[in-house]
Design an enzyme around this catalytic site. Sequence first.
Site, PDB file in Angstrom:
ATOM      1  N   HIS A  48       0.437  81.588  67.045  1.00 19.87           N
ATOM      2  CA  HIS A  48      -0.811  80.915  66.936  1.00 19.87           C
ATOM      3  C   HIS A  48      -1.861  81.810  67.075  1.00 19.87           C
ATOM      4  O   HIS A  48      -2.092  82.588  67.943  1.00 19.87           O
ATOM      5  CB  HIS A  48      -0.849  80.062  68.424  1.00 19.87           C
ATOM      6  CG  HIS A  48      -2.104  79.204  68.488  1.00 19.87           C
ATOM      7  ND1 HIS A  48      -2.287  78.204  67.922  1.00 19.87           N
ATOM      8  CD2 HIS A  48      -3.227  79.373  69.142  1.00 19.87           C
ATOM      9  CE1 HIS A  48      -3.368  77.625  68.123  1.00 19.87           C
ATOM     10  NE2 HIS A  48      -4.054  78.128  68.946  1.00 19.87           N
ATOM     11  N   ASP A 102     -12.258  76.008  82.298  1.00 21.26           N
ATOM     12  CA  ASP A 102     -13.024  76.746  83.466  1.00 21.26           C
ATOM     13  C   ASP A 102     -14.340  76.195  83.751  1.00 21.26           C
ATOM     14  O   ASP A 102     -14.996  75.487  83.265  1.00 21.26           O
ATOM     15  CB  ASP A 102     -13.406  78.200  82.872  1.00 21.26           C
ATOM     16  CG  ASP A 102     -11.988  78.884  82.575  1.00 21.26           C
ATOM     17  OD1 ASP A 102     -11.235  79.165  83.690  1.00 21.26           O
ATOM     18  OD2 ASP A 102     -11.714  79.599  81.558  1.00 21.26           O
ATOM     19  N   SER A 145      -0.086  78.766  63.400  1.00 23.30           N
ATOM     20  CA  SER A 145      -1.066  77.614  63.556  1.00 23.30           C
ATOM     21  C   SER A 145      -1.974  78.605  63.638  1.00 23.30           C
ATOM     22  O   SER A 145      -2.205  79.742  64.100  1.00 23.30           O
ATOM     23  CB  SER A 145      -0.652  76.747  64.798  1.00 23.30           C
ATOM     24  OG  SER A 145      -0.249  77.437  65.800  1.00 23.30           O
ATOM     25  N   PHE A 162     -14.022  90.191  76.308  1.00 22.86           N
ATOM     26  CA  PHE A 162     -13.278  88.982  76.335  1.00 22.86           C
ATOM     27  C   PHE A 162     -12.052  89.315  77.045  1.00 22.86           C
ATOM     28  O   PHE A 162     -11.583  88.436  77.937  1.00 22.86           O
ATOM     29  CB  PHE A 162     -13.030  88.858  74.791  1.00 22.86           C
ATOM     30  CG  PHE A 162     -12.970  87.288  74.662  1.00 22.86           C
ATOM     31  CD1 PHE A 162     -13.734  86.472  75.037  1.00 22.86           C
ATOM     32  CD2 PHE A 162     -11.784  86.949  74.114  1.00 22.86           C
ATOM     33  CE1 PHE A 162     -13.653  84.943  74.492  1.00 22.86           C
ATOM     34  CE2 PHE A 162     -11.645  85.218  73.572  1.00 22.86           C
ATOM     35  CZ  PHE A 162     -12.623  84.521  73.968  1.00 22.86           C
ATOM     36  N   GLU A 205      -6.262  78.563  65.115  1.00 23.34           N
ATOM     37  CA  GLU A 205      -7.245  77.909  66.152  1.00 23.34           C
ATOM     38  C   GLU A 205      -8.680  78.260  65.798  1.00 23.34           C
ATOM     39  O   GLU A 205      -9.002  79.390  65.393  1.00 23.34           O
ATOM     40  CB  GLU A 205      -6.873  78.578  67.594  1.00 23.34           C
ATOM     41  CG  GLU A 205      -8.341  78.164  68.610  1.00 23.34           C
ATOM     42  CD  GLU A 205      -7.645  78.450  69.929  1.00 23.34           C
ATOM     43  OE1 GLU A 205      -6.496  78.361  70.234  1.00 23.34           O
ATOM     44  OE2 GLU A 205      -8.567  78.884  70.745  1.00 23.34           O
TER      45      GLU A 205
HETATM   46  P1  FAD Z   1      -3.857  75.084  84.741  1.00 22.49           P
HETATM   47  O1  FAD Z   1      -2.428  75.041  84.134  1.00 22.49           O
HETATM   48  O2  FAD Z   1      -4.441  73.951  85.300  1.00 22.49           O
HETATM   49  O3  FAD Z   1      -3.843  76.316  85.547  1.00 22.49           O
HETATM   50  C1  FAD Z   1      -5.137  76.874  86.116  1.00 22.49           C
HETATM   51  C2  FAD Z   1      -4.890  77.759  87.329  1.00 22.49           C
HETATM   52  O4  FAD Z   1      -4.268  76.994  88.273  1.00 22.49           O
HETATM   53  C3  FAD Z   1      -3.560  78.861  87.326  1.00 22.49           C
HETATM   54  O5  FAD Z   1      -3.890  79.846  87.955  1.00 22.49           O
HETATM   55  C4  FAD Z   1      -2.153  78.102  87.922  1.00 22.49           C
HETATM   56  O6  FAD Z   1      -1.316  79.266  88.202  1.00 22.49           O
HETATM   57  C5  FAD Z   1      -3.106  77.384  88.880  1.00 22.49           C
HETATM   58  N1  FAD Z   1      -2.562  75.954  89.327  1.00 22.49           N
HETATM   59  C6  FAD Z   1      -2.005  75.122  88.471  1.00 22.49           C
HETATM   60  N2  FAD Z   1      -1.304  74.132  89.075  1.00 22.49           N
HETATM   61  C7  FAD Z   1      -1.670  74.323  90.377  1.00 22.49           C
HETATM   62  C8  FAD Z   1      -1.231  73.585  91.599  1.00 22.49           C
HETATM   63  N3  FAD Z   1      -0.857  72.418  91.551  1.00 22.49           N
HETATM   64  N4  FAD Z   1      -1.713  74.281  92.756  1.00 22.49           N
HETATM   65  C9  FAD Z   1      -2.188  75.497  92.849  1.00 22.49           C
HETATM   66  N5  FAD Z   1      -2.400  76.080  91.631  1.00 22.49           N
HETATM   67  C10 FAD Z   1      -2.230  75.660  90.606  1.00 22.49           C
HETATM   68  N6  FAD Z   1     -10.632  77.088  77.639  1.00 22.49           N
HETATM   69  C11 FAD Z   1     -11.461  75.980  77.146  1.00 22.49           C
HETATM   70  O7  FAD Z   1     -12.508  75.933  77.973  1.00 22.49           O
HETATM   71  N7  FAD Z   1     -11.621  75.396  76.031  1.00 22.49           N
HETATM   72  C12 FAD Z   1     -10.441  75.408  75.405  1.00 22.49           C
HETATM   73  O8  FAD Z   1     -10.473  74.887  74.276  1.00 22.49           O
HETATM   74  C13 FAD Z   1      -9.413  76.242  75.593  1.00 22.49           C
HETATM   75  N8  FAD Z   1      -8.392  76.642  74.940  1.00 22.49           N
HETATM   76  C14 FAD Z   1      -7.459  77.533  75.091  1.00 22.49           C
HETATM   77  C15 FAD Z   1      -6.121  77.508  74.541  1.00 22.49           C
HETATM   78  C16 FAD Z   1      -5.085  78.317  75.078  1.00 22.49           C
HETATM   79  C17 FAD Z   1      -3.890  78.373  74.060  1.00 22.49           C
HETATM   80  C18 FAD Z   1      -5.058  79.116  76.167  1.00 22.49           C
HETATM   81  C19 FAD Z   1      -4.030  79.845  76.761  1.00 22.49           C
HETATM   82  C20 FAD Z   1      -6.387  78.884  77.104  1.00 22.49           C
HETATM   83  C21 FAD Z   1      -7.472  78.167  76.535  1.00 22.49           C
HETATM   84  N9  FAD Z   1      -8.508  77.949  77.310  1.00 22.49           N
HETATM   85  C22 FAD Z   1      -9.571  77.270  76.880  1.00 22.49           C
HETATM   86  C23 FAD Z   1      -8.843  78.728  78.550  1.00 22.49           C
HETATM   87  C24 FAD Z   1      -8.365  77.811  79.756  1.00 22.49           C
HETATM   88  O9  FAD Z   1      -8.949  76.734  79.798  1.00 22.49           O
HETATM   89  C25 FAD Z   1      -8.530  78.761  80.997  1.00 22.49           C
HETATM   90  O10 FAD Z   1      -7.540  79.851  80.871  1.00 22.49           O
HETATM   91  C26 FAD Z   1      -8.286  77.945  82.489  1.00 22.49           C
HETATM   92  O11 FAD Z   1      -8.851  79.001  83.425  1.00 22.49           O
HETATM   93  C27 FAD Z   1      -7.055  77.406  82.844  1.00 22.49           C
HETATM   94  O12 FAD Z   1      -6.556  76.456  81.850  1.00 22.49           O
HETATM   95  P2  FAD Z   1      -5.181  75.876  82.161  1.00 22.49           P
HETATM   96  O13 FAD Z   1      -4.905  74.875  81.399  1.00 22.49           O
HETATM   97  O14 FAD Z   1      -4.128  76.974  81.781  1.00 22.49           O
HETATM   98  O15 FAD Z   1      -5.068  75.399  83.611  1.00 22.49           O
END
Ligand code: FAD
Length: 277
Positions: A258, A100, A7, A208, A9
């Site tokens: 991916h 973020d 896939s 990055f 991105e």
């Molecule tokens: P989460 O899964 O919510 O985790 C965030 C942090 O919180 C982690 O440290 C986790 O350990 C911690 N955590 C989770 N749940 C809890 C809880 N209940 N209590 C305490 N701590 C907790 N960013 C963008 O802005 N736009 C994009 O389109 C984008 N695409 C991405 C695609 C991929 C495949 C990846 C890997 C990253 C992408 N990102 C994107 C970056 C991502 O948004 C960041 O890495 C962000 O900091 C974390 O998002 P997450 O969904 O992993 O968060």
Amino acid sequence: MSKPTISFEFFPPKTDEGLEKLLVVQQKLQAKNPKFFSVTYGAGGSTRERTWKTVEAVKAAGVDTAPHLSCVGQSREELTELINEYKAAGIKRIVTLRGDLPSGMGADQSDLRYADDLVKLIRDVSGDHFHLEVAAYPEMHPQARSFSDDIDHFKRKIDAGADSGITQYFYNAESYAYYMNELEKRGVTAPVYPGIMPVTNYTNLVRFSDACGADIPRWVRKKLEELQNDDASLKAFGEEVVTRLCERLLAMGAPGLHFYTMNQAAANLNVVENLGL
Ligand code: FAD
């Protein structure tokens, strides 16, 4: 074992000319029969319109196209509206993220705190309509309290209803093996697709990687530093490193790859071709 999938991105271009260029890149990548394309989403909804426009344009060529959606800085109502719009438009897949925080915005201004909350919201609003991908971090998310906690959080996203994972990019194949083993111990069987970042520019990659917590192995960093003013040699070295990484990951049983394309065709196509995918 079934054939590994690929896939690609993209990020949403800022201008119509940029989108035209991206569609040329997409055509080249589409020749490799990707399972889907995905389009990133700026935190706080900053690219809401552009992500949507890019998804529509990319999807028109007939390949499943997934918007990324992040919950940070947005209300439950805004997110619900967008989920319903995507469903009505025939979107079948969403890359589901926390995102973020834009500087100056506190987490308490978001209705949903973590990606698992967004997974739950999407399931509440639209049942099983979407295939939901979530982020995985074989080298640990930079804000996680501990590595084990972070792996537990990935499990939480799957338990909330996500179907599969896509990893942050990494260059240490062993980190993926360890991560998958830890998931297995926790009873998680969802597929996790390694995210692959081709190497085409030394300065950008270092900047990055420092920001997102991806480790560039010392020997790779040193070699890239040495080649930074020799574009052709740097790209050739990067292609070799990334091809070998992918070979190892597929040999370990990764279900597919991916590619973080950076809206470029050549570096991604070369790796896919080297792998014979
Ligand atoms: P989460 O899964 O919510 O985790 C965030 C942090 O919180 C982690 O440290 C986790 O350990 C911690 N955590 C989770 N749940 C809890 C809880 N209940 N209590 C305490 N701590 C907790 N960013 C963008 O802005 N736009 C994009 O389109 C984008 N695409 C991405 C695609 C991929 C495949 C990846 C890997 C990253 C992408 N990102 C994107 C970056 C991502 O948004 C960041 O890495 C962000 O900091 C974390 O998002 P997450 O969904 O992993 O968060």
